[in-house]
Design an enzyme around this catalytic site. Structure first.
Site, PDB file in Angstrom:
ATOM      1  N   TRP A 259      -2.852  17.926  -3.758  1.00 49.97           N
ATOM      2  CA  TRP A 259      -2.930  16.579  -3.184  1.00 49.97           C
ATOM      3  C   TRP A 259      -3.919  16.496  -2.045  1.00 49.97           C
ATOM      4  O   TRP A 259      -4.692  15.541  -1.953  1.00 49.97           O
ATOM      5  CB  TRP A 259      -1.537  16.067  -2.810  1.00 49.97           C
ATOM      6  CG  TRP A 259      -0.761  15.843  -4.073  1.00 49.97           C
ATOM      7  CD1 TRP A 259       0.307  16.561  -4.515  1.00 49.97           C
ATOM      8  CD2 TRP A 259      -1.069  14.901  -5.116  1.00 49.97           C
ATOM      9  NE1 TRP A 259       0.691  16.119  -5.759  1.00 49.97           N
ATOM     10  CE2 TRP A 259      -0.129  15.093  -6.150  1.00 49.97           C
ATOM     11  CE3 TRP A 259      -2.039  13.912  -5.278  1.00 49.97           C
ATOM     12  CZ2 TRP A 259      -0.132  14.336  -7.323  1.00 49.97           C
ATOM     13  CZ3 TRP A 259      -2.048  13.152  -6.443  1.00 49.97           C
ATOM     14  CH2 TRP A 259      -1.099  13.366  -7.447  1.00 49.97           C
TER      15      TRP A 259
ATOM     16  N   ASP B 109      -0.635  12.875   5.013  1.00 53.54           N
ATOM     17  CA  ASP B 109      -0.027  12.426   3.765  1.00 53.54           C
ATOM     18  C   ASP B 109       1.362  13.060   3.713  1.00 53.54           C
ATOM     19  O   ASP B 109       1.496  14.266   3.500  1.00 53.54           O
ATOM     20  CB  ASP B 109      -0.876  12.889   2.567  1.00 53.54           C
ATOM     21  CG  ASP B 109      -0.207  12.569   1.231  1.00 53.54           C
ATOM     22  OD1 ASP B 109       0.897  11.996   1.222  1.00 53.54           O
ATOM     23  OD2 ASP B 109      -0.808  12.909   0.185  1.00 53.54           O
TER      24      ASP B 109
ATOM     25  N   LYS C 256       9.480   9.286  -3.820  1.00 56.13           N
ATOM     26  CA  LYS C 256      10.125  10.603  -3.802  1.00 56.13           C
ATOM     27  C   LYS C 256      11.396  10.523  -2.952  1.00 56.13           C
ATOM     28  O   LYS C 256      12.499  10.545  -3.487  1.00 56.13           O
ATOM     29  CB  LYS C 256       9.164  11.667  -3.287  1.00 56.13           C
ATOM     30  CG  LYS C 256       8.065  11.970  -4.307  1.00 56.13           C
ATOM     31  CD  LYS C 256       6.718  12.048  -3.680  1.00 56.13           C
ATOM     32  CE  LYS C 256       5.562  11.956  -4.619  1.00 56.13           C
ATOM     33  NZ  LYS C 256       5.643  12.515  -5.943  1.00 56.13           N
TER      34      LYS C 256
HETATM   35  N1  PMP Z   1       0.233  12.811  -2.223  1.00 55.06           N
HETATM   36  C1  PMP Z   1       1.281  13.574  -2.550  1.00 55.06           C
HETATM   37  C2  PMP Z   1       1.739  14.635  -1.595  1.00 55.06           C
HETATM   38  C3  PMP Z   1       1.933  13.376  -3.767  1.00 55.06           C
HETATM   39  O1  PMP Z   1       2.978  14.141  -4.106  1.00 55.06           O
HETATM   40  C4  PMP Z   1       1.491  12.349  -4.638  1.00 55.06           C
HETATM   41  C5  PMP Z   1       2.173  12.039  -5.959  1.00 55.06           C
HETATM   42  N2  PMP Z   1       2.845  13.020  -6.568  1.00 55.06           N
HETATM   43  C6  PMP Z   1       0.368  11.605  -4.269  1.00 55.06           C
HETATM   44  C7  PMP Z   1      -0.205  11.839  -3.038  1.00 55.06           C
HETATM   45  C8  PMP Z   1      -0.156  10.502  -5.149  1.00 55.06           C
HETATM   46  O2  PMP Z   1       0.728   9.456  -5.099  1.00 55.06           O
HETATM   47  P1  PMP Z   1       0.609   8.141  -5.977  1.00 55.06           P
HETATM   48  O3  PMP Z   1       0.974   8.516  -7.359  1.00 55.06           O
HETATM   49  O4  PMP Z   1       1.599   7.224  -5.311  1.00 55.06           O
HETATM   50  O5  PMP Z   1      -0.785   7.648  -5.864  1.00 55.06           O
END
Ligand code: PMP
Length: 362
Positions: A104, A173, A197
């Protein structure tokens, strides 16, 4: 009415929601507070929705102890859109630093490289994203320092924030460990988290932004990408994801009623300790992905001796109502996501299954 069937849900996101929240939503579904309508059917300009969004904000402020010089926004586009909005709003012509510790943060870094300059202050990919970086190569003039507090796929979590150089804003994030434990918000300039989550359903991203960051927004951004404009309208420039905000607000209320974030942190630690213990006592049958000191309390990726056994594990777990344990394809194996809504009993059911499975197949 008989109790509905509920499984042990280890999904990584969208993920388990507290049963009490679902029940309240169900009870209010057809007639929200005497309106004769569901939350999905009322105007986002109505006093009922105003109450929903304002209560959600007030409850989150209390839960996380958010100081008054921070705004809370409820946005769309997922955490992924924040990867682009952040540099558009906060970087101007400068350069931003990124700590890359998993999929991520790597994705956030790549997005930031598209429209301007970003550099990696550290990158643990060569070690397979198993650890936190031992040291950082920090730019004292960076527009901000970005890190991902919990890497959902690699199961690597920061328990103490990295320290940026003086005057460099810290950006996080927090999608997969949001409201899982207390943090000191005053150390951060900007926090964002996809709700799906720990905090609610998909469709809404919670942003916590310090007021001075809003002054960085350039004048020419499209309004839906403009933090300053979105903050000025109280997240109501256009129609927000009303239902997702409503459920997220119910989750904040539930978290408060559970005793707040210190209580939730204890519960989360107890669950993770159970699973790591089962891994550590398995004599190598189960192998955790992350190094011990970086082990996530939220997401626990682990391998078995063969892919065949991993398939069998996932299949048999499922027939025991243990759902969502298949790992991400990039790491392979299994992953147990232990978000706030899961109780200790659910972690116990998993570890009991793990021990029995090892006995049969070890
Ligand atoms: N950052 C993290 C730490 C994530 O776990 C995720 C999704 N699993 C994202 C960003 C991306 O999120 P989204 O699908 O809401 O764009």
């Amino acid at each position: 009415m008989s109790d509905p069937k509920r499984v042990h849900n280890f999904n990584p996101g969208p993920a388990a929601l507290p049963l009490e929240v679902l029940q309240q939503a169900q009870a209010e579904m057809l007639d929200y507070k005497g309106t004769g309508m569901s939350v999905m059917e009322i105007s986002h300009r109505s006093k009922e929705f105003e109450g929903i969004i304002q209560t959600a904000e007030a409850d989150l402020r209390e839960l996380l102890g958010i100081p008054s010089n921070y705004k809370i926004l409820f946005l769309q586009g997922g955490a992924s859109l924040q990867f682009a909005m952040l540099p558009m709003n906060l970087r101007a012509a400068g350069s931003a630093d990124y700590i890359v510790t998993g999929t991520w943060s790597k994705t956030a870094f790549k997005e930031a490289q598209k429209l301007g300059t970003a550099r990696a202050a550290a990158n643990t990919e060569a070690d397979g994203f198993k650890s936190l970086p031992a040291k950082l190569d920090l730019d004292p003039k960076a527009a901000y320092l970005h890190f991902t507090s919990n890497e959902t796929i690699h199961g690597v979590e920061y328990f103490n924030e990295p320290t940026p150089p003086a005057g460099v804003p810290l950006v996080c994030d927090a999608s997969s460990d949001f409201i899982s434990r207390p943090i000191d918000v005053s150390k951060y300039a900007f926090i964002y988290a996809g709700a799906q989550k720990n905090a609610g359903p998909a469709g809404v991203v919670v942003v916590i932004v310090r007021d001075d960051m809003l002054e960085r927004t350039p004048a020419n951004l499209p309004v839906l990408l403009d933090y300053k404009a979105l903050a000025a309208s109280g997240s109501l420039h256009n129609t927000p994801p009303c239902w997702s905000i409503y459920i997220t607000g119910l989750v904040f209320k539930w978290a408060k009623q559970l005793g707040g974030l210190s209580e939730i942190a204890k519960r989360n630690k107890a669950k993770a300790d159970l699973v790591y213990k089962a891994i550590d006592e398995s004599g190598g049958f189960y192998r955790g992905h992350a190094n011990k000191e970086a082990r996530s309390v939220m997401n626990i990726p682990f391998r078995l001796p063969s892919e065949e056994l991993e398939e069998t594990f996932a299949r048999e777990a499922k027939s025991n109502d243990l759902i969502g344990l298949k790992g991400h394809r990039s790491v392979g194996g299994m992953r147990a996501s232990l978000y706030n809504a899961l109780d200790v009993k659910t972690a116990e059911s998993l570890t009991q299954f793990m021990r029995e499975f090892q006995k049969k197949n070890g």
